[in-house]
Design a protein around this motif. Structure first.
Motif, PDB file in Angstrom:
ATOM      1  N   ALA A   1       1.094  -1.143  -0.077  1.00  0.00           N
ATOM      2  CA  ALA A   1       0.178  -0.069  -0.074  1.00  0.00           C
ATOM      3  C   ALA A   1       0.892   1.291  -0.167  1.00  0.00           C
ATOM      4  CB  ALA A   1      -0.666   0.114   1.248  1.00  0.00           C
ATOM      5  N   LEU A   2       0.695   2.047  -1.075  1.00  0.00           N
ATOM      6  CA  LEU A   2       1.413   3.249  -1.034  1.00  0.00           C
ATOM      7  C   LEU A   2       0.642   4.389  -0.278  1.00  0.00           C
ATOM      8  CD1 LEU A   2       2.664   3.276  -4.851  1.00  0.00           C
ATOM      9  CD2 LEU A   2       3.823   2.034  -2.804  1.00  0.00           C
ATOM     10  N   ILE A   3       1.428   4.786   0.881  1.00  0.00           N
ATOM     11  CA  ILE A   3       0.586   5.910   1.721  1.00  0.00           C
ATOM     12  C   ILE A   3       1.343   6.881   1.955  1.00  0.00           C
ATOM     13  CG2 ILE A   3       1.803   4.594   3.744  1.00  0.00           C
ATOM     14  CD1 ILE A   3      -0.921   5.000   5.313  1.00  0.00           C
ATOM     15  N   GLN A   4       0.592   8.020   1.930  1.00  0.00           N
ATOM     16  CA  GLN A   4       1.077   9.467   1.879  1.00  0.00           C
ATOM     17  C   GLN A   4       0.022  10.431   2.458  1.00  0.00           C
ATOM     18  OE1 GLN A   4       3.910  11.097   0.954  1.00  0.00           O
ATOM     19  NE2 GLN A   4       3.138  13.199   0.513  1.00  0.00           N
ATOM     20  N   ASP A   5       0.146  11.016   3.480  1.00  0.00           N
ATOM     21  CA  ASP A   5      -0.539  12.172   3.946  1.00  0.00           C
ATOM     22  C   ASP A   5      -1.925  11.660   4.526  1.00  0.00           C
ATOM     23  OD1 ASP A   5       1.060  14.394   4.152  1.00  0.00           O
ATOM     24  OD2 ASP A   5       0.299  14.955   2.091  1.00  0.00           O
ATOM     25  N   GLY A   6      -1.816  10.448   5.265  1.00  0.00           N
ATOM     26  CA  GLY A   6      -3.045   9.565   5.692  1.00  0.00           C
ATOM     27  C   GLY A   6      -3.912   9.241   4.798  1.00  0.00           C
ATOM     28  N   SER A   7      -3.494   8.967   3.534  1.00  0.00           N
ATOM     29  CA  SER A   7      -4.456   8.382   2.387  1.00  0.00           C
ATOM     30  C   SER A   7      -3.564   7.237   1.970  1.00  0.00           C
ATOM     31  CB  SER A   7      -4.968   9.524   1.413  1.00  0.00           C
ATOM     32  OG  SER A   7      -5.778  10.109   1.980  1.00  0.00           O
ATOM     33  N   ILE A   8      -4.022   6.282   1.437  1.00  0.00           N
ATOM     34  CA  ILE A   8      -3.599   5.076   0.596  1.00  0.00           C
ATOM     35  C   ILE A   8      -3.397   5.580  -0.851  1.00  0.00           C
ATOM     36  CG2 ILE A   8      -3.556   2.673  -0.200  1.00  0.00           C
ATOM     37  CD1 ILE A   8      -4.477   1.876   2.734  1.00  0.00           C
ATOM     38  N   MET A   9      -2.760   5.746  -1.414  1.00  0.00           N
ATOM     39  CA  MET A   9      -2.796   6.242  -2.910  1.00  0.00           C
ATOM     40  C   MET A   9      -3.095   4.897  -3.912  1.00  0.00           C
ATOM     41  SD  MET A   9       0.228   9.050  -3.194  1.00  0.00           S
ATOM     42  CE  MET A   9       1.668   8.054  -2.984  1.00  0.00           C
ATOM     43  N   GLN A  10      -2.423   3.917  -3.707  1.00  0.00           N
ATOM     44  CA  GLN A  10      -2.563   2.721  -4.262  1.00  0.00           C
ATOM     45  C   GLN A  10      -2.238   1.263  -3.558  1.00  0.00           C
ATOM     46  OE1 GLN A  10      -0.118   2.683  -7.972  1.00  0.00           O
ATOM     47  NE2 GLN A  10      -1.348   1.179  -9.019  1.00  0.00           N
ATOM     48  N   ILE A  11      -3.126   0.388  -3.650  1.00  0.00           N
ATOM     49  CA  ILE A  11      -2.504  -1.096  -3.195  1.00  0.00           C
ATOM     50  C   ILE A  11      -2.553  -1.991  -4.300  1.00  0.00           C
ATOM     51  CG2 ILE A  11      -3.558  -2.849  -1.804  1.00  0.00           C
ATOM     52  CD1 ILE A  11      -5.115  -1.011  -0.134  1.00  0.00           C
TER      53      ILE A  11
ATOM     54  N   CYS B   1       6.666   5.453  -9.440  1.00  0.00           N
ATOM     55  CA  CYS B   1       5.187   5.555  -9.273  1.00  0.00           C
ATOM     56  C   CYS B   1       4.894   6.264  -8.182  1.00  0.00           C
ATOM     57  CB  CYS B   1       4.801   4.002  -9.189  1.00  0.00           C
ATOM     58  SG  CYS B   1       5.373   2.734 -10.464  1.00  0.00           S
ATOM     59  N   PHE B   2       5.473   6.184  -6.885  1.00  0.00           N
ATOM     60  CA  PHE B   2       5.101   6.980  -5.536  1.00  0.00           C
ATOM     61  C   PHE B   2       5.109   8.601  -6.084  1.00  0.00           C
ATOM     62  CE2 PHE B   2       5.356   8.490  -1.545  1.00  0.00           C
ATOM     63  CZ  PHE B   2       4.664   7.793  -1.050  1.00  0.00           C
ATOM     64  N   MET B   3       6.158   8.790  -6.776  1.00  0.00           N
ATOM     65  CA  MET B   3       6.141  10.381  -7.067  1.00  0.00           C
ATOM     66  C   MET B   3       5.105  10.605  -8.082  1.00  0.00           C
ATOM     67  SD  MET B   3      10.354  11.225  -6.785  1.00  0.00           S
ATOM     68  CE  MET B   3      10.921  10.304  -8.117  1.00  0.00           C
ATOM     69  N   GLU B   4       4.900   9.917  -8.988  1.00  0.00           N
ATOM     70  CA  GLU B   4       3.889  10.177  -9.875  1.00  0.00           C
ATOM     71  C   GLU B   4       2.551  10.443  -9.283  1.00  0.00           C
ATOM     72  OE1 GLU B   4       2.765  10.989 -12.905  1.00  0.00           O
ATOM     73  OE2 GLU B   4       1.036  10.376 -12.982  1.00  0.00           O
ATOM     74  N   LEU B   5       2.216   9.659  -8.144  1.00  0.00           N
ATOM     75  CA  LEU B   5       0.768   9.425  -7.366  1.00  0.00           C
ATOM     76  C   LEU B   5       0.879  10.702  -6.628  1.00  0.00           C
ATOM     77  CD1 LEU B   5       0.709   5.620  -6.829  1.00  0.00           C
ATOM     78  CD2 LEU B   5      -1.111   6.752  -8.081  1.00  0.00           C
ATOM     79  N   MET B   6       2.048  11.068  -5.879  1.00  0.00           N
ATOM     80  CA  MET B   6       2.105  12.155  -5.084  1.00  0.00           C
ATOM     81  C   MET B   6       1.778  13.438  -5.719  1.00  0.00           C
ATOM     82  SD  MET B   6       5.382  11.907  -2.801  1.00  0.00           S
ATOM     83  CE  MET B   6       5.395  13.641  -2.167  1.00  0.00           C
ATOM     84  N   GLN B   7       2.242  13.679  -7.190  1.00  0.00           N
ATOM     85  CA  GLN B   7       1.902  14.821  -8.005  1.00  0.00           C
ATOM     86  C   GLN B   7       0.645  14.947  -8.272  1.00  0.00           C
ATOM     87  OE1 GLN B   7       5.245  14.506 -10.785  1.00  0.00           O
ATOM     88  NE2 GLN B   7       6.239  16.127  -9.820  1.00  0.00           N
ATOM     89  N   LYS B   8      -0.102  13.741  -8.586  1.00  0.00           N
ATOM     90  CA  LYS B   8      -1.468  13.770  -8.891  1.00  0.00           C
ATOM     91  C   LYS B   8      -2.302  13.940  -7.712  1.00  0.00           C
ATOM     92  CE  LYS B   8      -2.369   9.993 -11.831  1.00  0.00           C
ATOM     93  NZ  LYS B   8      -2.367   8.427 -11.639  1.00  0.00           N
ATOM     94  N   GLY B   9      -2.038  13.691  -6.409  1.00  0.00           N
ATOM     95  CA  GLY B   9      -2.767  13.900  -5.388  1.00  0.00           C
ATOM     96  C   GLY B   9      -2.798  15.370  -4.830  1.00  0.00           C
TER      97      GLY B   9
END
Lengths: 247, 304
Positions: free
Chosen positions: B203-213, B296-304
């Motif tokens: 589970a990729l997690i950032q700022d209290g939310s799961i971005m992807q599992i 992938c993590f950075m791509e998801l972070m930038q989307k969020g």
């Protein structure tokens, strides 16, 4: 011309019968980013404490920023900056208060302090957050601020002890942008890290194993020498050769 | 497949700070499940709730079918928990610490020696040494032995490899794989993105939310952009110049190279080569590259 800003010759540090630093010899060049790597317990922290003037060597000749580590420790402290992941900023002071505190410790004048604080907060986009307590700001901000504060007095060398532990990958890269910038402004950067990709960003890297320097060169030369694809492989090859657990 | 840990819409706030924002996931029995994310993402809060040491504000969580609020006593008997901060007794010896934990759970070192043997035997030569005097790697092995000595069904490991060097980190993951082979469900958190590949699912997690599992393979497959690795004689200038390249979605340093991403069709390899030759770069190489978890993590972070 290459000038050496740190010169270490036959540094030995013993704690009782335990040899933490076993005849270390190396130089750090002015303006370079020098990566100081090693496994846990290899003796990195011991050496850094000595270089920062916080601990005496058992024997050896050392000069840091042109000063003698035995007799000119206060001079050394004035000419270096230090940042670690653990000790950085005061949680119950605001951003502005922390900047002012460190600038004052390093002996900057009142006028200078205000000027530099404004420039710094502007650069970090923290102007609107100046009165926020450190405990209320995100870790990424803290780390950038801690680094900026460590070089607020334009030191000749800045020591960074695992500065990027635990931060997100984007902030980690922004942090390295700041390191590059400091090096471009002539500050020598001495950095430890457990992220092996960060070792690639250094001009030269030393790897300590069991109290000794097992390798020291540019990342490119180390990769070639150990026939490794990246610094992680170099590190594993060198550090894994040693199986002994160190206390 | 049977479920070991099930979490639905779990939230936890500390004052104004939302540590966990309605997260949901479930871990299968025998799975090695990783929470990948930086400090402050909410990993420790989640682990404390699952270990029944902290109450959530809302949502539900079960461990081996037991509710973390109602059945906390039962959960405590069947889990092993290794907190992020070293929390053994510093002034007890290695052996005393292990005996202590065995006794609390009504067992003995001898009874479950098999389970900890491989890990504990590495520190056994130092069994009379005080835990506070151990090196980082040895402390970690002792903490894991203590979390295992009562033969738990589920193991929660909160950042077991933080601050640990690359060699010890690799050894630690090898140990986890062998524990998994014994059927223990393992939930582990880490800020090191490269460790994601060692988990069954992450589970990729950032700022209290799961971005992807997903499985690490599927996370990488779902990367939505074209990704190239770019080299130049001057990497510092390369990063700056690439950031100015119109059409670039992101530019990040990756070791000795830069990773450049863009939407399909926006840029081409030839276009990038042309731009870099115009900006005076030497020894330029531009090659397509498979994204890793960090991309992938950075791509998801930038989307969020």
């Amino acid at each position: 011309m290459i000038t050496n800003i740190i010169i270490v010759k036959d540094l030995v540090k013993k704690f009782g019968s335990f040899v933490a630093n076993d005849h270390l010899t190396f130089e750090v060049r002015k303006g370079e980013i020098f990566g100081f790597l090693g496994a846990n317990g290899a003796g990195k922290t011991t050496a850094i404490r000595i270089l920062c003037g916080l601990s005496f060597p058992t024997s050896g000749e050392l000069s840091v920023a042109g000063y003698n580590v035995y007799t000119q420790r206060e001079k050394i402290k004035q000419n270096i900056g230090y940042m670690s992941q653990k000790f950085s900023l005061y949680d119950d002071l605001t951003i502005f208060e922390n900047i002012r505190f460190y600038a004052a410790i390093y002996g900057l004048s009142r006028k200078d302090i205000d000027n530099r604080a404004e420039i710094l907060m502007k650069k970090l986009n923290l102007e609107d957050a100046r009165n926020k307590l450190i405990r209320d700001i995100p870790l990424g901000w803290k780390q950038k601020l801690a680094f900026s504060v460590a070089i607020i007095h334009d030191p000749k060398i800045v020591f960074l002890d695992e500065p990027t532990g635990g931060v997100d990958p984007i902030t980690r890269r922004q942090f390295w942008d700041m390191i590059y910038e400091a090096a471009r402004n002539g500050i020598t950067v001495f950095v430890t890290t457990h992220y092996m990709d960060e070792a690639e960003y250094c001009d030269r890297v030393s790897i300590m194993v069991d109290g000794r320097i097992a390798a020291l060169d540019t990342p490119v030369a180390l990769r070639e020498k150990y026939q490794a694809r990246n610094m992680n492989e170099v590190f594993l090859k060198l550090a894994r050769a040693q199986t002994k657990e160190v206390a | 497949m049977a479920v070991s840990v099930d979490v639905q819409n779990l939230s936890k706030n500390y004052g104004d700070v939302e540590a966990l924002k309605e997260i949901s996931f479930s871990v299968k029995k025998g799975e090695l499940f990783g929470f990948i994310g930086p400090d402050g993402a909410g990993k420790t809060t989640l682990f404390r709730i699952l270990a029944t040491l902290l109450l959530a504000d809302s949502g539900t969580a079960t461990v081996e079918g037991f509710d973390v609020v109602k059945d906390y006593r039962k959960i405590r008997k069947i889990i092993g928990y290794m907190p992020g901060r070293f929390s053994l007794y510093q002034d007890l010896s290695v052996e005393e610490n292990l005996t202590f934990f065995a006794t609390i759970f009504g067992t003995t070192i001898e009874e479950n020696y098999n389970l900890v043997k491989e890990i504990y035997s590495q520190i056994e030569p130092f069994k009379t040494r005080k835990a506070g005097k151990l090196s980082g790697g040895m402390k970690q092995k002792l903490a894991l032995s203590c979390a295992l000595i009562h033969k738990p069904e589920v193991l929660f490991l909160d950042e077991p490899t933080t601050g640990v060097d690359a060699v010890s980190r690799q050894e630690f993951w090898e140990m986890l794989k062998r524990l998994k082979a014994q059927g223990i469900s393992i939930i582990v958190s880490t800020p090191y993105m490269d460790e994601a590949g060692l988990c069954d699912r992450v589970a990729l997690i950032q700022d209290g939310s799961i971005m992807q599992i997903s499985t690490p393979e599927k996370v990488v497959e779902s990367y939505p952009l074209e990704l190239y690795t770019v080299d130049s004689a001057d990497i510092y200038r390369l990063l700056h110049d690439l950031k100015k390249l119109p059409g670039a979605a992101s530019v990040f340093a990756f070791g000795q190279s830069a990773h450049l991403s863009f939407q399909k069709g926006k840029l081409s390899r030839e276009g990038v080569l042309d731009y870099l030759s115009k900006t005076g770069h030497k020894e330029v190489q531009v090659k397509p590259v498979k994204p890793n978890i960090e991309d992938c993590f950075m791509e998801l972070m930038q989307k969020g």
